[in-house]
Design a protein around this motif. Structure first.
Motif, PDB file in Angstrom:
ATOM      1  N   UNK A  53       5.758   4.548  -3.165  1.00 52.37           N
ATOM      2  CA  UNK A  53       5.933   5.987  -3.107  1.00 52.37           C
ATOM      3  C   UNK A  53       6.943   6.421  -4.144  1.00 52.37           C
ATOM      4  N   UNK A  54       7.480   7.617  -3.984  1.00 51.29           N
ATOM      5  CA  UNK A  54       8.513   8.088  -4.900  1.00 51.29           C
ATOM      6  C   UNK A  54       9.671   7.090  -4.937  1.00 51.29           C
ATOM      7  N   UNK A  55       9.990   6.537  -3.785  1.00 53.58           N
ATOM      8  CA  UNK A  55      10.860   5.374  -3.668  1.00 53.58           C
ATOM      9  C   UNK A  55      10.061   4.301  -2.951  1.00 53.58           C
ATOM     10  N   UNK A  56      10.055   3.089  -3.473  1.00 55.77           N
ATOM     11  CA  UNK A  56       9.360   1.990  -2.809  1.00 55.77           C
ATOM     12  C   UNK A  56      10.268   1.389  -1.748  1.00 55.77           C
ATOM     13  N   UNK A  57       9.710   1.125  -0.571  1.00 54.49           N
ATOM     14  CA  UNK A  57      10.438   0.438   0.490  1.00 54.49           C
ATOM     15  C   UNK A  57       9.737  -0.886   0.789  1.00 54.49           C
ATOM     16  N   UNK A  58      10.525  -1.940   0.857  1.00 54.35           N
ATOM     17  CA  UNK A  58       9.991  -3.284   1.066  1.00 54.35           C
ATOM     18  C   UNK A  58      10.744  -3.910   2.222  1.00 54.35           C
ATOM     19  N   UNK A  59      10.014  -4.441   3.201  1.00 59.49           N
ATOM     20  CA  UNK A  59      10.678  -4.975   4.380  1.00 59.49           C
ATOM     21  C   UNK A  59       9.966  -6.191   4.929  1.00 59.49           C
ATOM     22  N   UNK A  60      10.764  -7.097   5.497  1.00 60.38           N
ATOM     23  CA  UNK A  60      10.216  -8.226   6.242  1.00 60.38           C
ATOM     24  C   UNK A  60      10.398  -8.020   7.744  1.00 60.38           C
ATOM     25  N   UNK A  61      10.746  -6.796   8.121  1.00 60.90           N
ATOM     26  CA  UNK A  61      10.978  -6.462   9.509  1.00 60.90           C
ATOM     27  C   UNK A  61      12.448  -6.417   9.861  1.00 60.90           C
ATOM     28  N   UNK A 119       1.596  10.915   3.431  1.00 58.70           N
ATOM     29  CA  UNK A 119       2.872  10.654   4.086  1.00 58.70           C
ATOM     30  C   UNK A 119       3.808  10.043   3.047  1.00 58.70           C
ATOM     31  N   UNK A 120       5.109  10.158   3.279  1.00 60.60           N
ATOM     32  CA  UNK A 120       6.065   9.579   2.340  1.00 60.60           C
ATOM     33  C   UNK A 120       6.341   8.125   2.696  1.00 60.60           C
ATOM     34  N   UNK A 121       6.842   7.373   1.720  1.00 61.05           N
ATOM     35  CA  UNK A 121       7.165   5.974   1.978  1.00 61.05           C
ATOM     36  C   UNK A 121       8.256   5.843   3.037  1.00 61.05           C
ATOM     37  N   UNK A 122       9.188   6.791   3.064  1.00 59.86           N
ATOM     38  CA  UNK A 122      10.232   6.755   4.088  1.00 59.86           C
ATOM     39  C   UNK A 122       9.653   7.012   5.470  1.00 59.86           C
ATOM     40  N   UNK A 123       8.667   7.921   5.568  1.00 62.18           N
ATOM     41  CA  UNK A 123       8.001   8.179   6.839  1.00 62.18           C
ATOM     42  C   UNK A 123       7.400   6.900   7.414  1.00 62.18           C
ATOM     43  N   UNK A 124       6.863   6.068   6.525  1.00 62.53           N
ATOM     44  CA  UNK A 124       6.151   4.868   6.966  1.00 62.53           C
ATOM     45  C   UNK A 124       7.070   3.691   7.249  1.00 62.53           C
ATOM     46  N   UNK A 125       8.344   3.785   6.890  1.00 66.70           N
ATOM     47  CA  UNK A 125       9.229   2.626   6.982  1.00 66.70           C
ATOM     48  C   UNK A 125       9.361   2.062   8.395  1.00 66.70           C
ATOM     49  N   UNK A 126       9.595   2.878   9.427  1.00 64.72           N
ATOM     50  CA  UNK A 126       9.716   2.289  10.769  1.00 64.72           C
ATOM     51  C   UNK A 126       8.463   1.509  11.185  1.00 64.72           C
ATOM     52  N   UNK A 148       0.821  -1.199   0.000  1.00 64.29           N
ATOM     53  CA  UNK A 148       0.000   0.000   0.000  1.00 64.29           C
ATOM     54  C   UNK A 148       0.851   1.243   0.000  1.00 64.29           C
ATOM     55  N   UNK A 149       0.200   2.401  -0.084  1.00 63.37           N
ATOM     56  CA  UNK A 149       0.962   3.637   0.053  1.00 63.37           C
ATOM     57  C   UNK A 149       1.223   3.888   1.534  1.00 63.37           C
ATOM     58  N   UNK A 150       1.959   4.944   1.823  1.00 61.54           N
ATOM     59  CA  UNK A 150       2.401   5.177   3.196  1.00 61.54           C
ATOM     60  C   UNK A 150       1.236   5.334   4.162  1.00 61.54           C
ATOM     61  N   UNK A 151       0.234   6.116   3.791  1.00 54.21           N
ATOM     62  CA  UNK A 151      -0.897   6.343   4.679  1.00 54.21           C
ATOM     63  C   UNK A 151      -1.668   5.062   4.945  1.00 54.21           C
TER      64      UNK A 151
END
Length: 268
Positions: free
Chosen positions: A180-188, A156-163, A134-137
């Motif tokens: 987002x402008x940059x996609x962030x993908x994480x498994x934790x 909100x930005x994708x970086x804002x949502x990363x934590x 999804x997007x950051x929000x």
């Protein structure tokens, strides 16, 4: 690939060999991908999967979804234009996917904006999606944070949502893909950053929703949900960049984007 800080994350972009190999495997196997998605993007989503070499099926009848999940290689559930009927079908499909081990993607469109869809999203997460995109929000809202959600657009930005995304991944066991402008993908633990794309992609209905479908298709041919989400984002980014160069506006971009997806890995 595991990292602790966003500033030292792994960057994945075309022509990364893993991404090219994942696309080749998708085209070789043409995985049947069951898409329960919103009415605004159904046609575009199906065409995106066809363009990359996948096999889409838009089965939405509550009476049929369980049977079809057992046949499909992967499942997408997108709550964009959800109704009561849709919710029943989505929950039945997700429960079947959990039972059969069919990997699936949850796209919580506009979660946090309206209570009905938000409550359905909470229920769906109980059935263990492999990826939540999804997007950051939307990601912030799903995690119970204040995301400043406004319709389907992110404030909100994708970086804002990363934590928060990292914590959500730990809590749910799902890979979290923040667009987002940059996609962030994480498994934790691991964080993958996917740059690229073009701003015109935000002015075309369905690019984010179709990304969820591509992630689902790749789940059946890649070694992990983290890699599936990263490869899908990288494929979309390069196709979007190339399509933007040859289009004159949102209309021609939509056509060019499908063309560029089909032309990969050579492109223009």
């Amino acid at each position: 690939m595991a990292v602790q800080k966003p500033e030292s994350d792994t960057i994945v972009a075309w022509p990364h060999p893993d991404v090219k190999n994942d696309l080749a495997r998708l085209r070789q196997s043409s995985p049947l991908t069951h898409c329960i998605t919103n009415i605004v993007v159904t046609n575009f989503t199906a065409n995106v999967l066809l363009a990359v070499g996948g096999s889409p099926a838009m089965i939405v009848a509550t009476e049929e979804v369980a049977e079809f999940v057992r046949i499909a290689r992967a499942l997408l559930i997108n709550v964009g234009t959800i109704t009561g009927h849709d919710a029943a079908a989505m929950l039945k499909a997700a429960a079947t996917a959990a039972e059969t081990g069919t990997p699936w993607v949850l796209d919580p469109v506009a979660a946090g904006v309206l209570e009905f869809r938000t409550s359905v999203v909470r229920e769906l997460i109980r059935y263990n999606p492999a990826v939540i995109r999804g997007n950051a929000s939307e990601i912030l809202s799903v995690a119970g944070a204040v995301g400043g959600a406004k319709g389907v657009d992110s404030t909100a930005s994708s970086l804002d949502a990363l934590p928060v995304a990292r914590k959500l991944a730990e809590q749910t066991g799902a890979v979290i893909a923040v667009s987002g402008e940059i996609d962030y993908i994480t498994d934790g633990k691991s964080v993958i950053r996917v740059p690229g794309g073009d701003v015109i992609m935000t002015r075309v209905t369905g690019t984010g929703c179709a990304l969820g479908a591509l992630i689902a298709a790749l789940l059946s041919v890649t070694e992990s949900p983290l890699r599936a989400a990263a490869s899908a984002s990288a494929i979309f980014a390069i196709a979007g960049e190339r399509a933007a160069k040859v289009s004159q506006g949102p209309g021609s971009f939509s056509v060019a984007f499908l063309d560029q997806l089909s032309l990969l890995p050579d492109g223009i």
